[in-house]
Design a protein around this motif. Structure first.
Motif, PDB file in Angstrom:
ATOM      1  N   PHE A 152       0.837  -1.210   0.000  1.00  0.00           N
ATOM      2  CA  PHE A 152       0.000   0.000   0.000  1.00  0.00           C
ATOM      3  C   PHE A 152       0.870   1.257   0.000  1.00  0.00           C
ATOM      4  O   PHE A 152       0.580   2.230  -0.708  1.00  0.00           O
ATOM      5  N   LEU A 153       1.948   1.225   0.782  1.00  0.00           N
ATOM      6  CA  LEU A 153       2.841   2.378   0.817  1.00  0.00           C
ATOM      7  C   LEU A 153       3.576   2.544  -0.515  1.00  0.00           C
ATOM      8  O   LEU A 153       3.755   3.661  -1.013  1.00  0.00           O
ATOM      9  N   GLU A 154       3.979   1.429  -1.091  1.00  0.00           N
ATOM     10  CA  GLU A 154       4.658   1.498  -2.393  1.00  0.00           C
ATOM     11  C   GLU A 154       3.710   1.997  -3.474  1.00  0.00           C
ATOM     12  O   GLU A 154       4.122   2.684  -4.413  1.00  0.00           O
ATOM     13  N   MET A 155       2.422   1.691  -3.342  1.00  0.00           N
ATOM     14  CA  MET A 155       1.415   2.182  -4.283  1.00  0.00           C
ATOM     15  C   MET A 155       1.360   3.714  -4.232  1.00  0.00           C
ATOM     16  O   MET A 155       1.315   4.390  -5.259  1.00  0.00           O
ATOM     17  N   GLY A 156       1.393   4.255  -3.017  1.00  0.00           N
ATOM     18  CA  GLY A 156       1.380   5.707  -2.884  1.00  0.00           C
ATOM     19  C   GLY A 156       2.667   6.340  -3.384  1.00  0.00           C
ATOM     20  O   GLY A 156       2.646   7.373  -4.051  1.00  0.00           O
ATOM     21  N   LEU A 157       3.800   5.700  -3.088  1.00  0.00           N
ATOM     22  CA  LEU A 157       5.085   6.255  -3.510  1.00  0.00           C
ATOM     23  C   LEU A 157       5.276   6.193  -5.019  1.00  0.00           C
ATOM     24  O   LEU A 157       6.049   6.967  -5.589  1.00  0.00           O
ATOM     25  N   ALA A 158       4.570   5.285  -5.675  1.00  0.00           N
ATOM     26  CA  ALA A 158       4.650   5.217  -7.133  1.00  0.00           C
ATOM     27  C   ALA A 158       4.124   6.511  -7.758  1.00  0.00           C
ATOM     28  O   ALA A 158       4.608   6.950  -8.801  1.00  0.00           O
ATOM     29  N   ASN A 159       3.138   7.120  -7.105  1.00  0.00           N
ATOM     30  CA  ASN A 159       2.568   8.381  -7.608  1.00  0.00           C
ATOM     31  C   ASN A 159       3.260   9.603  -7.018  1.00  0.00           C
ATOM     32  O   ASN A 159       3.336  10.650  -7.662  1.00  0.00           O
ATOM     33  N   HIS A 160       3.736   9.473  -5.774  1.00  0.00           N
ATOM     34  CA  HIS A 160       4.365  10.607  -5.092  1.00  0.00           C
ATOM     35  C   HIS A 160       5.645  10.128  -4.410  1.00  0.00           C
ATOM     36  O   HIS A 160       5.677   9.908  -3.195  1.00  0.00           O
ATOM     37  N   PRO A 161       6.706   9.961  -5.187  1.00  0.00           N
ATOM     38  CA  PRO A 161       7.943   9.377  -4.642  1.00  0.00           C
ATOM     39  C   PRO A 161       8.614  10.241  -3.576  1.00  0.00           C
ATOM     40  O   PRO A 161       9.458   9.736  -2.828  1.00  0.00           O
ATOM     41  N   ASN A 162       8.253  11.523  -3.482  1.00  0.00           N
ATOM     42  CA  ASN A 162       8.880  12.402  -2.494  1.00  0.00           C
ATOM     43  C   ASN A 162       7.976  12.697  -1.307  1.00  0.00           C
ATOM     44  O   ASN A 162       8.178  13.699  -0.605  1.00  0.00           O
ATOM     45  N   ASN A 163       6.993  11.835  -1.077  1.00  0.00           N
ATOM     46  CA  ASN A 163       6.121  12.028   0.075  1.00  0.00           C
ATOM     47  C   ASN A 163       6.850  11.526   1.318  1.00  0.00           C
ATOM     48  O   ASN A 163       7.023  10.322   1.518  1.00  0.00           O
ATOM     49  N   ASP A 164       7.317  12.444   2.149  1.00  0.00           N
ATOM     50  CA  ASP A 164       8.141  12.062   3.296  1.00  0.00           C
ATOM     51  C   ASP A 164       7.385  11.213   4.307  1.00  0.00           C
ATOM     52  O   ASP A 164       7.980  10.351   4.973  1.00  0.00           O
ATOM     53  N   GLU A 165       6.061  11.422   4.426  1.00  0.00           N
ATOM     54  CA  GLU A 165       5.293  10.635   5.396  1.00  0.00           C
ATOM     55  C   GLU A 165       5.161   9.187   4.935  1.00  0.00           C
ATOM     56  O   GLU A 165       5.256   8.253   5.738  1.00  0.00           O
ATOM     57  N   LEU A 166       4.935   8.993   3.633  1.00  0.00           N
ATOM     58  CA  LEU A 166       4.880   7.626   3.111  1.00  0.00           C
ATOM     59  C   LEU A 166       6.237   6.944   3.264  1.00  0.00           C
ATOM     60  O   LEU A 166       6.317   5.760   3.639  1.00  0.00           O
ATOM     61  N   LEU A 167       7.313   7.672   2.982  1.00  0.00           N
ATOM     62  CA  LEU A 167       8.660   7.104   3.129  1.00  0.00           C
ATOM     63  C   LEU A 167       8.943   6.741   4.582  1.00  0.00           C
ATOM     64  O   LEU A 167       9.506   5.678   4.873  1.00  0.00           O
ATOM     65  N   ALA A 168       8.544   7.623   5.507  1.00  0.00           N
ATOM     66  CA  ALA A 168       8.770   7.343   6.925  1.00  0.00           C
ATOM     67  C   ALA A 168       7.987   6.122   7.375  1.00  0.00           C
ATOM     68  O   ALA A 168       8.497   5.277   8.131  1.00  0.00           O
ATOM     69  N   ASN A 169       6.770   5.980   6.896  1.00  0.00           N
ATOM     70  CA  ASN A 169       5.967   4.811   7.265  1.00  0.00           C
ATOM     71  C   ASN A 169       6.496   3.539   6.615  1.00  0.00           C
ATOM     72  O   ASN A 169       6.424   2.459   7.200  1.00  0.00           O
ATOM     73  N   LEU A 170       7.008   3.657   5.392  1.00  0.00           N
ATOM     74  CA  LEU A 170       7.623   2.492   4.753  1.00  0.00           C
ATOM     75  C   LEU A 170       8.831   2.029   5.561  1.00  0.00           C
ATOM     76  O   LEU A 170       9.051   0.808   5.738  1.00  0.00           O
ATOM     77  N   ALA A 171       9.608   2.984   6.077  1.00  0.00           N
ATOM     78  CA  ALA A 171      10.761   2.624   6.907  1.00  0.00           C
ATOM     79  C   ALA A 171      10.316   1.845   8.144  1.00  0.00           C
ATOM     80  O   ALA A 171      10.951   0.854   8.534  1.00  0.00           O
ATOM     81  N   ILE A 172       9.221   2.273   8.749  1.00  0.00           N
ATOM     82  CA  ILE A 172       8.699   1.564   9.931  1.00  0.00           C
ATOM     83  C   ILE A 172       8.305   0.143   9.567  1.00  0.00           C
ATOM     84  O   ILE A 172       8.614  -0.818  10.290  1.00  0.00           O
ATOM     85  N   CYS A 173       7.605  -0.019   8.432  1.00  0.00           N
ATOM     86  CA  CYS A 173       7.178  -1.357   8.000  1.00  0.00           C
ATOM     87  C   CYS A 173       8.377  -2.251   7.704  1.00  0.00           C
ATOM     88  O   CYS A 173       8.395  -3.438   8.048  1.00  0.00           O
ATOM     89  N   GLN A 174       9.390  -1.689   7.061  1.00  0.00           N
ATOM     90  CA  GLN A 174      10.575  -2.479   6.734  1.00  0.00           C
ATOM     91  C   GLN A 174      11.304  -2.908   7.996  1.00  0.00           C
ATOM     92  O   GLN A 174      11.818  -4.023   8.079  1.00  0.00           O
ATOM     93  N   LEU A 175      11.333  -2.024   8.983  1.00  0.00           N
ATOM     94  CA  LEU A 175      11.951  -2.400  10.250  1.00  0.00           C
ATOM     95  C   LEU A 175      11.149  -3.500  10.928  1.00  0.00           C
ATOM     96  O   LEU A 175      11.709  -4.431  11.524  1.00  0.00           O
TER      97      LEU A 175
END
Length: 618
Positions: A488-511
């Motif tokens: 779901f986060l990657e879906m959002g980043l595909a459209n908005h790759p510089n969304n810092d909140e999506l990136l921060a949440n992706l980092a949490i999921c990866q951890l």
């Protein structure tokens, strides 16, 4: 003395009616204005920026009151709610005084019981609940308090014959007017309200001062209002999603047509507030259809009746019904004037909001009082007092019960947004916020279901797609389903790759899924986009902590904590890292701070055990 007791009774009943909401959680826009607003979390930081330089597009006076509440009790909601109710009570007292002055200036004589009835209904009407129980809408109450106070001072200055005293009253009124602009821009209509009050209640037999004096008093304030309005509207550029002529969701023409229906809805809610809703599911009007025509006809009838009443009173100033006619004219004009900033040509993303009726309600109450006075004159003289008292008592009792019931909805986030979803079932934002409320209450499965429903309804454009994806991912992580959240986060980043909140949440999921290297890459990318992304700093700290780089981890945790001093998870991480670094003294202080804030029982037990091992003093 009996009137004082009656007024005290009304104020006491008002406090009692708002008790269910006094411990209600911070809601919706409260997060942006209070919870996540660093400017209010330090008075030194708040005063770094000029007060009046923040007027256009800002609400510095309202923010200052938030800062004072925070300084007194942190994020303890009771401080914020108590301040809101106190400001409302202050507004009620000023409305009582304004009603007294207005009745006298209209030629109706000194009628304290009539003024008391108006103030009581103003105080206990459930339509006021959004402005009072929704903490961020303090702006409406505070602005109204300044508005009515300034109007009373200007009216006194207009009547005063001693030049020095008139100047002092005018200066005080002008100062309160400028302060009010710092609460909310609706105060910009005050100079016009001053002129309306003077015009509507003018009596040939009253010996009032000439019009040029009133106009001269109003002129500087009108100029200030015009300047602020021009600056505010000029600042509503394409980057604004909440207001302005560039809104994608509604054009100025559509907004104006929609407001015909909205104003009629406000009239209905004023008559009896059935179906109140924080977030109405209201479709915009794209053409002048039958509903818009009928609504426009009703509004024209109200405006026309007000003008006709004023003209009639001008022609027959000695008629016993002339005072009531003047009051009706002022009340009708007040309703349209106060709502002009929010219900005219400048589009607002939210088409209808109950809090906008807070001060406008006084105009309708005044018009209703005028009709009651005219009708009462047809009754036998000895029946007028008992009939008026009975009608007022019944109205106040019914409204007080209804207000208490409405405030039950404001007792928690889940209660409020469950109510919204029941009344706006096809609105994405309603499901989104119910999902967020369930998430904060620990009901994660329910939160996931609501977020998924918001995804299905996203075409109504009331919420950002990225926000839904981010919140859905957070709920899935909370359920231990981080791997399911990543797509779901990657879906959002595909459209908005510089969304810092999506990136921060992706980092949490990866951890969460043990992808430490991926979490580090995503967190660093989020910080490249936004160095003030607190969640990314915290995740970087957790990455470094796992790599046993405790000094670097502590630095990241502290940066994240500085960006949100109330974040319990970040404070916990700081304390844990200090302990690992062997800094027992600071670790004990940090653990004690953690215990001083609400935490789950299991976590409190763990902290207590750690403190015991460190030998921390209680």
């Amino acid at each position: 003395m009996s009137r004082r007791f009656a007024l005290l009774g009304i104020l006491t009943a008002t406090v009692a009616a708002y008790l269910p909401s006094m411990t209600g959680e911070l809601q919706f826009d409260d997060a942006r204005s209070i919870t996540d607003n660093l400017a209010i979390k330090s008075l030194d930081r708040f005063f770094q920026f000029g007060f009046f330089s923040r007027l256009a597009g800002g609400r510095p006076l309202t923010e200052l009151t938030f800062a004072l509440d925070y300084a007194a009790g942190g994020l303890d909601v009771r401080w914020f709610h108590a301040t809101n109710v106190a400001l409302h009570l202050g507004a009620v007292l000023l409305v009582y005084l304004l009603s007294l002055v207005t009745l006298e200036r209209a030629g109706a004589g000194r009628r304290p019981w009539a003024a008391l009835a108006v103030a009581g209904i103003f105080s206990l009407h459930p339509l006021q609940s959004q402005a009072v129980s929704y903490v961020v809408q303090r702006a409406e109450v505070l602005a109204s308090l300044c508005y009515v106070g300034a109007l009373l001072l200007l009216l006194r200055a207009d009547d005063e014959v001693r030049p020095a005293r008139a100047a002092a009253l005018y200066a005080a009124g002008a100062a309160l007017f400028l302060l009010g602009l710092g609460a909310k821009p609706i105060v910009a209509t005050l100079p016009a309200a001053f002129l309306l009050h003077r015009l509507a209640l003018a009596r040939p037999d009253a010996g009032r001062k000439p019009w040029w004096r009133t106009a001269a008093l109003a002129a500087p304030l009108l100029a200030a209002s015009a300047a602020l309005a021009a600056r505010t509207i000029g600042g509503l550029g394409p980057d604004r999603s909440d207001a302005g002529f560039h809104l994608a969701s509604v054009t100025p023409r559509e907004y104006l047509l929609t407001q015909l229906r909205v104003l009629v809805r406000y009239l209905q809610l004023s008559l009896w507030p059935a179906g109140q809703n924080l977030d109405y599911q209201l479709q915009k009007s794209t053409r002048l259809g039958a509903t818009e025509l009928a609504s426009g006809a009703l509004l024209l009838a109200l405006a026309g009746a007000g003008l006709a009443a004023w003209a009639w009173a001008r022609r027959r100033p000695a008629n016993p019904d002339a005072p009531a006619a003047r009051l009706f004219a002022l009340g009708a004009g007040w309703f349209f004037l106060v709502l002009a900033p929010s219900s005219s040509l400048v589009p607002l993303a939210d088409l209808i909001e109950e809090h906008r009726m807070y001060l406008a309600l006084w105009g309708l109450l005044l018009a209703t009082l005028a009709l009651a006075l005219a009708a009462g004159r047809r009754l036998p003289e000895r029946a007028r007092g008992p009939a008026g008292a009975l009608a007022a008592a019944l109205a106040l009792s019914a409204l007080g019960v209804a207000l208490h019931a409405r405030n039950e909805v404001w007792s928690s986030r889940v209660a409020l947004w469950s109510d919204v979803v029941a009344k706006s079932p096809d609105k994405a934002r309603a499901h989104m916020n119910l999902g967020h409320s369930l998430y904060q209450a620990g009901e994660l499965e329910g939160a996931v279901a609501e977020y998924r429903q918001a995804m299905l309804l996203d075409t109504d454009a009331t919420v950002a797609w990225d926000d839904i994806l981010r919140n859905l991912a957070a709920a899935l992580v909370g359920l231990g389903r981080g791997a399911e959240a990543i797509p779901f986060l990657e879906m959002g980043l595909a459209n908005h790759p510089n969304n810092d909140e999506l990136l921060a949440n992706l980092a949490i999921c990866q951890l969460e899924t043990q992808d430490v290297a991926g979490a580090e890459r995503s967190a660093r990318r989020a910080l490249e986009v936004n160095p003030h992304q607190g969640s990314a700093h915290n995740t970087m700290g957790e990455v470094l902590y796992r790599k046993r780089e405790y000094v670097e981890a502590l630095r990241e945790f502290r940066v994240g904590l500085a960006l949100d001093p109330d974040n319990a998870a970040r404070r916990y991480n700081v304390a844990l890292t200090l302990e690992h670094l062997g800094n027992a003294l600071e670790a004990c202080d940090a653990w004690r701070f953690c215990l001083g804030n609400p935490r789950p029982a299991q976590e409190r037990t763990l902290i207590t055990e750690r403190m015991a091992r460190l030998g921390c003093a209680p």
